[in-house]
Write a protein that holds these residues in place. Structure first.
Motif: not given
Length: 518
Positions: A46-55
């Motif tokens: 979830q963390v990595v997916s959120a980082l990719k989406e935000l970036y």
């Protein structure tokens, strides 16, 4: 009001009011790091997916407004990864992904797609070892426009009449555009981790990793400039050399379709072209490295556990330059594969040396790492180099005669032979058996950045004993020994690639107050 870590009694964390922890953590990062809109997640996925989406969202917005008159400078920012550690259990035996103190940890994040595997591994290990809060928000650090992925260089302007893009002279219109562009600041890139360690206990937010997002972006851009390939092509095991003969040997090995049986999928070189091993190579792509200062070549695996070779040129300054930037890739190992002068009278031309100690007479890292700091050998790397040598010298007598370990003296003076009276006492007192210009520099910078390292050197001359490197003898040496030397380096890296990363990254390379991320 400043927030401080909560004092947690010795009992199960499951009984605490986690929503209040969320609020306190969100407030801390907002007050101290100016992080906005922090959201918490339970798993590394979830963390990595959120980082990719935000970036990606920040980059998309920047691309849409980069040359717009309505654009506000700094309207796009790096994602921020923040962690709160209520209770610290530092009893684990691994060398990284441990918290030394309870409290708040954080860092800005860039290019999460490139670092997806790395981030996922680090977060998974931390979540397994500790009960922590992990949050994602928008930082106050703006993404410089020159660091945006797939944005053309700022000094290239396309007009309707000019195709393809051409370099235009400075004009009032361009100067007006450049004033609206968010450029990187060198002051924002400067990081002195030695000074940070001094104040570790008083930091309101401790660093989660060694490098901030702007520093990573800067180094990724420099790697492409020097090496000619994008960061996604670099593999986790990196050989460094300073002879084009070694590049030829590496490519002969890399292009062999037999590599498919070993798990390799493709190779690439400068200009960034990927070549699948199951297809023939166009003749115009055979040599692509002549226009780059430190061309890089990559024998790739799908999980990036392949091997990269970089021809860095000659000298400790070049070695420091490239390893300063390679450090942001968080490689598993760096090994110097070069030539040396044999100093002991029993050595012969073509003998091999595994460095197990380093004399830093190059002096290029004195400000970053004082000379009184010892640079220890890394056992797993030493053992892999010895195993590789044993495969090429199965006879024990020949192995002991041709391969030995000892101290390597690294100097910045290529003509040290002309100062033999001043060098001779140093050589005799140190018992150094080899002299070169790069190995100690690599080891010192790798130690500084907590990356396993080693050196496998081949004796190309014996200056103290009359065997000078002359044109004809040098060519004969290259013809006879280079390919075997290169294969030993590749074999050592393939042995190391089978090791567990937690075991390979020795605790002796980590500080007592090191950032949790490897």
């Amino acid at each position: 009001m400043a927030t401080e870590p909560l004092s947690i009694p010795e009992r199960s964390l499951s009984s605490f009011d986690w929503p209040s922890f969320h609020a306190r953590t969100r407030l801390h990062f907002q007050e101290h790091e100016c992080v906005q809109d922090m959201v918490f997640f339970d798993t590394a996925d979830q963390v990595v997916s959120a980082l990719k989406e935000l970036y990606q969202r920040q980059v998309t917005q920047a691309r849409q407004t980069i040359f717009s008159d309505q654009r506000s400078v700094g309207s796009h920012s790096y994602p921020y990864l923040g962690i709160y550690v209520p209770v610290c259990d530092s009893s684990g035996l691994q060398s990284y992904d441990l918290f030394s103190h309870p409290g708040f940890y954080g860092t800005t994040i860039t290019q999460p797609v490139l670092y997806e595997g790395y981030l996922h591994q680090q977060l998974t290990l931390l979540m397994q070892s500790h009960k922590i809060l992990v949050g994602i928000g928008t930082s106050a650090r703006h993404i410089p426009d020159s660091f945006l992925p797939s944005i053309p260089a700022m000094d290239f302007i396309a007009s309707a009449e000019t195709k393809p893009k051409t370099l235009m002279p400075a004009s009032d219109a361009w100067m007006d555009t450049s004033m609206r562009v968010n450029l990187p600041s060198l002051y924002g890139l400067d990081q002195n981790w030695e000074d940070t360690a001094k104040d570790w206990d008083t930091l309101p937010t401790k660093p989660l990793g060694l490098f901030s997002a702007p520093r990573i972006d800067y180094s990724l851009a420099r790697l492409q400039h020097y090496c000619g390939t994008s960061a996604d092509q670099f593999q986790n095991f990196i050989l460094l050399t300073n002879y084009s003969h070694y590049v030829d040997s590496f490519l002969a090995y890399a292009r062999d379709p037999e590599r498919l049986k070993q798990g390799y999928t493709s190779w690439s070189g400068p200009m960034g072209r990927w070549h699948r091993l199951d297809r023939s190579i166009p003749s115009e792509y055979v040599d692509e490295g002549r226009t780059f200062q430190m061309p890089a070549y990559h024998l790739q695996k799908s999980d990036r556990q392949g091997i990269t070779l970089i021809n860095i040129g000659v000298g400790p300054s070049n070695m420091k330059t490239i390893t300063d930037h390679l450090a942001v890739l968080r490689s598993h190992c760096w090994i110097m594969l070069g030539h040396c002068g044999g100093l002991h009278h029993t050595q012969r031309l073509g003998d091999l040396v595994i460095a197990n100690a380093y004399m830093r007479e190059d002096r290029v890292l004195d400000e970053e790492l004082p000379l009184n700091v010892p640079i220890p050998p890394v056992y797993d790397v030493q053992h892999a180099l010895y195993q590789a040598g044993a495969r090429f010298f199965p006879d024990q007598d020949q192995l002991h005669r041709s391969l030995r370990s000892g101290t390597v003296l690294t100097t910045a003076n290529r003509n040290w032979e002309l100062r033999i009276k001043s060098f001779s006492p140093l050589i005799h007192r140190s018992r150094a058996i080899a002299i070169d210009m790069e190995s100690a520099t690599l080891a010192a910078n790798a130690f500084r950045f907590s990356i396993p390292y080693g050196a496998l050197l081949c004796v190309s001359d014996r200056p103290l004993h009359g065997d000078l490197k002359m044109p004809q003898s040098a060519q004969n040496f290259y013809k006879d020994r280079v390919h075997e030397h290169m294969l030993m380096g590749i074999t050592a890296m393939e042995i190391l690639s089978t090791y567990c990363p937690l075991a390979l990254h020795s605790r002796k390379l980590r500080g007592f107050q090191a950032a949790p991320f490897r």
